[in-house]
Design a protein around this motif. Sequence first.
Motif, PDB file in Angstrom:
ATOM      1  N   GLU A 132       0.822  -1.211   0.000  1.00  0.00           N
ATOM      2  CA  GLU A 132       0.000   0.000   0.000  1.00  0.00           C
ATOM      3  C   GLU A 132       0.859   1.264   0.000  1.00  0.00           C
ATOM      4  OE1 GLU A 132      -3.174   0.262   2.799  1.00  0.00           O
ATOM      5  OE2 GLU A 132      -3.914  -1.775   2.417  1.00  0.00           O
ATOM      6  N   LEU A 133       1.930   1.268   0.791  1.00  0.00           N
ATOM      7  CA  LEU A 133       2.789   2.450   0.848  1.00  0.00           C
ATOM      8  C   LEU A 133       3.420   2.729  -0.513  1.00  0.00           C
ATOM      9  CD1 LEU A 133       4.571   1.988   4.306  1.00  0.00           C
ATOM     10  CD2 LEU A 133       2.744   3.597   3.727  1.00  0.00           C
ATOM     11  N   MET A 134       3.809   1.673  -1.235  1.00  0.00           N
ATOM     12  CA  MET A 134       4.397   1.857  -2.563  1.00  0.00           C
ATOM     13  C   MET A 134       3.327   2.281  -3.571  1.00  0.00           C
ATOM     14  SD  MET A 134       7.586   1.432  -2.199  1.00  0.00           S
ATOM     15  CE  MET A 134       7.347   2.132  -0.557  1.00  0.00           C
ATOM     16  N   LEU A 135       2.154   1.685  -3.482  1.00  0.00           N
ATOM     17  CA  LEU A 135       1.058   2.042  -4.382  1.00  0.00           C
ATOM     18  C   LEU A 135       0.715   3.526  -4.248  1.00  0.00           C
ATOM     19  CD1 LEU A 135      -1.240   0.878  -6.306  1.00  0.00           C
ATOM     20  CD2 LEU A 135      -2.660   0.833  -4.242  1.00  0.00           C
ATOM     21  N   LEU A 136       0.733   4.030  -3.031  1.00  0.00           N
ATOM     22  CA  LEU A 136       0.354   5.418  -2.764  1.00  0.00           C
ATOM     23  C   LEU A 136       1.519   6.391  -2.888  1.00  0.00           C
ATOM     24  CD1 LEU A 136      -1.929   4.742   0.329  1.00  0.00           C
ATOM     25  CD2 LEU A 136      -2.634   5.050  -2.055  1.00  0.00           C
ATOM     26  N   GLY A 137       2.732   5.880  -3.148  1.00  0.00           N
ATOM     27  CA  GLY A 137       3.888   6.759  -3.306  1.00  0.00           C
ATOM     28  C   GLY A 137       4.259   7.506  -2.045  1.00  0.00           C
ATOM     29  N   GLU A 138       4.108   6.863  -0.902  1.00  0.00           N
ATOM     30  CA  GLU A 138       4.401   7.511   0.375  1.00  0.00           C
ATOM     31  C   GLU A 138       5.917   7.704   0.573  1.00  0.00           C
ATOM     32  OE1 GLU A 138       2.337   8.396   3.318  1.00  0.00           O
ATOM     33  OE2 GLU A 138       1.018   8.676   1.604  1.00  0.00           O
ATOM     34  N   PRO A 139       6.332   8.749   1.314  1.00  0.00           N
ATOM     35  CA  PRO A 139       7.753   8.954   1.610  1.00  0.00           C
ATOM     36  C   PRO A 139       8.262   7.872   2.570  1.00  0.00           C
ATOM     37  CG  PRO A 139       6.458  10.961   1.985  1.00  0.00           C
ATOM     38  CD  PRO A 139       5.492   9.833   1.842  1.00  0.00           C
ATOM     39  N   THR A 187      11.204  21.943   7.677  1.00  0.00           N
ATOM     40  CA  THR A 187      10.295  23.058   7.422  1.00  0.00           C
ATOM     41  C   THR A 187       9.245  22.726   6.367  1.00  0.00           C
ATOM     42  OG1 THR A 187      11.823  23.972   5.768  1.00  0.00           O
ATOM     43  CG2 THR A 187      12.055  24.728   8.053  1.00  0.00           C
ATOM     44  N   GLN A 188       9.378  21.578   5.714  1.00  0.00           N
ATOM     45  CA  GLN A 188       8.385  21.192   4.717  1.00  0.00           C
ATOM     46  C   GLN A 188       8.187  19.677   4.740  1.00  0.00           C
ATOM     47  OE1 GLN A 188      10.374  22.824   1.261  1.00  0.00           O
ATOM     48  NE2 GLN A 188      11.313  20.858   0.735  1.00  0.00           N
ATOM     49  N   ALA A 189       7.060  19.234   4.186  1.00  0.00           N
ATOM     50  CA  ALA A 189       6.751  17.804   4.182  1.00  0.00           C
ATOM     51  C   ALA A 189       7.739  17.042   3.303  1.00  0.00           C
ATOM     52  CB  ALA A 189       5.331  17.593   3.683  1.00  0.00           C
ATOM     53  N   PRO A 190       8.065  15.805   3.671  1.00  0.00           N
ATOM     54  CA  PRO A 190       8.985  15.004   2.861  1.00  0.00           C
ATOM     55  C   PRO A 190       8.414  14.779   1.456  1.00  0.00           C
ATOM     56  CG  PRO A 190       8.632  13.997   5.019  1.00  0.00           C
ATOM     57  CD  PRO A 190       7.617  15.088   4.873  1.00  0.00           C
ATOM     58  N   PRO A 191       9.274  14.687   0.452  1.00  0.00           N
ATOM     59  CA  PRO A 191       8.798  14.441  -0.913  1.00  0.00           C
ATOM     60  C   PRO A 191       8.369  12.983  -1.086  1.00  0.00           C
ATOM     61  CG  PRO A 191      11.197  14.441  -0.860  1.00  0.00           C
ATOM     62  CD  PRO A 191      10.737  14.827   0.528  1.00  0.00           C
ATOM     63  N   ASN A 192       7.716  12.700  -2.216  1.00  0.00           N
ATOM     64  CA  ASN A 192       7.302  11.326  -2.526  1.00  0.00           C
ATOM     65  C   ASN A 192       8.500  10.572  -3.079  1.00  0.00           C
ATOM     66  OD1 ASN A 192       4.768  13.268  -3.324  1.00  0.00           O
ATOM     67  ND2 ASN A 192       4.125  11.401  -2.289  1.00  0.00           N
ATOM     68  N   ILE A 193       9.236   9.921  -2.196  1.00  0.00           N
ATOM     69  CA  ILE A 193      10.473   9.263  -2.585  1.00  0.00           C
ATOM     70  C   ILE A 193      10.762   8.120  -1.615  1.00  0.00           C
ATOM     71  CG2 ILE A 193      11.936  10.795  -1.193  1.00  0.00           C
ATOM     72  CD1 ILE A 193      14.032  10.691  -3.412  1.00  0.00           C
ATOM     73  N   VAL A 194      11.473   7.113  -2.103  1.00  0.00           N
ATOM     74  CA  VAL A 194      11.955   6.018  -1.257  1.00  0.00           C
ATOM     75  C   VAL A 194      13.468   6.124  -1.199  1.00  0.00           C
ATOM     76  CG1 VAL A 194      12.050   3.530  -0.898  1.00  0.00           C
ATOM     77  CG2 VAL A 194      10.031   4.547  -1.953  1.00  0.00           C
ATOM     78  N   LEU A 195      13.999   6.262   0.009  1.00  0.00           N
ATOM     79  CA  LEU A 195      15.436   6.414   0.209  1.00  0.00           C
ATOM     80  C   LEU A 195      16.004   5.191   0.928  1.00  0.00           C
ATOM     81  CD1 LEU A 195      15.708  10.125   1.470  1.00  0.00           C
ATOM     82  CD2 LEU A 195      16.033   9.275  -0.852  1.00  0.00           C
ATOM     83  N   GLY A 196      17.149   4.717   0.458  1.00  0.00           N
ATOM     84  CA  GLY A 196      17.877   3.671   1.149  1.00  0.00           C
ATOM     85  C   GLY A 196      19.137   4.245   1.753  1.00  0.00           C
ATOM     86  N   VAL A 197      19.336   4.074   3.064  1.00  0.00           N
ATOM     87  CA  VAL A 197      20.490   4.664   3.747  1.00  0.00           C
ATOM     88  C   VAL A 197      21.133   3.629   4.665  1.00  0.00           C
ATOM     89  CG1 VAL A 197      19.433   6.953   3.692  1.00  0.00           C
ATOM     90  CG2 VAL A 197      19.136   5.520   5.706  1.00  0.00           C
ATOM     91  N   THR A 198      22.391   3.887   5.050  1.00  0.00           N
ATOM     92  CA  THR A 198      23.101   3.003   5.982  1.00  0.00           C
ATOM     93  C   THR A 198      23.719   3.765   7.149  1.00  0.00           C
ATOM     94  OG1 THR A 198      25.155   3.191   4.690  1.00  0.00           O
ATOM     95  CG2 THR A 198      23.673   1.371   4.131  1.00  0.00           C
ATOM     96  N   ASN A 199      23.922   5.048   6.995  1.00  0.00           N
ATOM     97  CA  ASN A 199      24.577   5.852   8.034  1.00  0.00           C
ATOM     98  C   ASN A 199      23.639   6.036   9.238  1.00  0.00           C
ATOM     99  OD1 ASN A 199      25.878   7.841   9.564  1.00  0.00           O
ATOM    100  ND2 ASN A 199      26.784   8.771   7.737  1.00  0.00           N
ATOM    101  N   PRO A 200      24.058   5.627  10.446  1.00  0.00           N
ATOM    102  CA  PRO A 200      23.210   5.788  11.641  1.00  0.00           C
ATOM    103  C   PRO A 200      22.820   7.240  11.907  1.00  0.00           C
ATOM    104  CG  PRO A 200      25.058   4.323  12.097  1.00  0.00           C
ATOM    105  CD  PRO A 200      25.327   4.929  10.753  1.00  0.00           C
ATOM    106  N   PHE A 201      23.573   8.168  11.339  1.00  0.00           N
ATOM    107  CA  PHE A 201      23.264   9.590  11.502  1.00  0.00           C
ATOM    108  C   PHE A 201      21.841   9.913  11.014  1.00  0.00           C
ATOM    109  CE2 PHE A 201      23.111  13.720   9.270  1.00  0.00           C
ATOM    110  CZ  PHE A 201      23.276  14.576  10.350  1.00  0.00           C
TER     111      PHE A 201
END
Length: 498
Positions: A161-168, A217-231
């Motif tokens: 569902e999250l992918m279908l709806l393009g959620e951040p 200051t603004q809502a997150p964009p419609n994107i899927v991010l993959g990260v590894t840095n604990p920061f």
Amino acid sequence: MSRFSDDVYNRDAPVTLQRETSHFFGFVYFRQVKDVSVKRGYFQKSLVLVSRLPYTYLFHSLLQIIAPEFFEKLEPCLEAVCNEINQWPLPVPGLSLNLPLMGVVLQVRIPSKTDKPGGSPVRAMTRENLLPAPTVLPTIHELDLFKCFQSVLIHLQMLWELMLLGEPVVVMAPSPTISSETVLALVSCISPLKFWCDFRPYFTIHDSEFREYTTRTQAPPNIVLGVTNPFFIKTFQTWPHIFRLGETKMAGDLPKQVKVKKLSKLKTLDTKPGIYTAYKTFLHKDKILIKRLLKGFQRKRPSEVQSAILRRNLLELTQSFIIPLERYMASLMPLQRSVTPWKTPPQIRPFSQDEFMSTLDLTGPQLTSVLKGDWMGLYRKFFRSPNFDGWYRQRHKEMTQKLESLHLEVICNADLLGWTKDKSEVEIVDLILKLREKLTMRINWSNLIIMTIFLNLKNKARRQQLQVKDGILDKLDAFINSIISSLPVDLQTVLNTH
């Protein structure tokens, strides 16, 4: 690839595998070797392959072959590889290709939009007796879904569902490999619907959009991010959906399933794996699928079989959702009998969300899916997503091209020469202008000599590869030439000047 071949390729390829125009796909082979002579104690080197084609497995295989020798021979190796790749045929959807590379032959088949969804790429391949024996890539774009999702099997409905709806969404993983594979698996789980939002399989603090994506200051964009840095755990606390993945752990004979947790608990660097979100699914969980996959794991069912089961289920779920939309979209197409040679093609009716929703009682997803829940609520939210916008624009473009093709066929089957017999020169020339407009990519108008619009124009029907019957374009060209020959010599000279 030339622009013309791009159009041919995109016409026949599934929308999920069409060539990107605004993004590149990067594939990296990274090597780290202990070296005491280096200040950091390791010698590090990467080989990056970049393309506009989203062929995950093909490029992964290429790097596995090229990279080891590249690290030994460096530039001479790349020069030899580029020479070989330059000899490869252009990618053609639906055909098996044999691609020689450094003593190995990769046999691949790019799927075609006419393929049966969920069919086996291996069975569709053309068998040839080649020496050396080819390395057959059974698929060039699909990941091992079960491997990627084995710790979140009980939450598959939420992920879909999250992918279908393009959620951040942010995927926090222990390594770039897990991060990349998980992101690619997520965006592919709504296939054959294309994921029209942006996605970054491996995002770092050095990316140019880092400041934009981490602002509060603004809502997150419609994107899927993959990260590894604990920061990023602290930086992305305002994002609505965060998947914190760890190394796969076993609970008895089964992969340990992560839990859904409140975002407020995502505070420290040692945050435990889990799905941090307040999202409530519209549809109920598919308990039968989850039980089947977990039982398959206990019985040591091969991962590729588990992935096939998972992919088939997700495919059927997406099709159940999209078929009512496709059926309604088809109803917006003008009737073929309303297309006449003397008028411009009729317009496609606008998409009405309310009208579509009224069709769901009789033609909704409940006819093909066993899942219960708020399907109508899911559609309403889907209409506000970039995925709906992308799907609609793509389907509208295809339908418009179909109308253009039908119009050309109707024109060529009409008695146009008979029509011209009692018409003035102005009316005949006006007809030619309209027909030439049909066949040309653009018109360069001139206020002084309107006839010069025919100079150096390309054929629109051939340029866009419109699906018209054999001989239609030749017939139309012949008709135009017949009309021109009936006009005064001075007009013929202008019209025949190319």
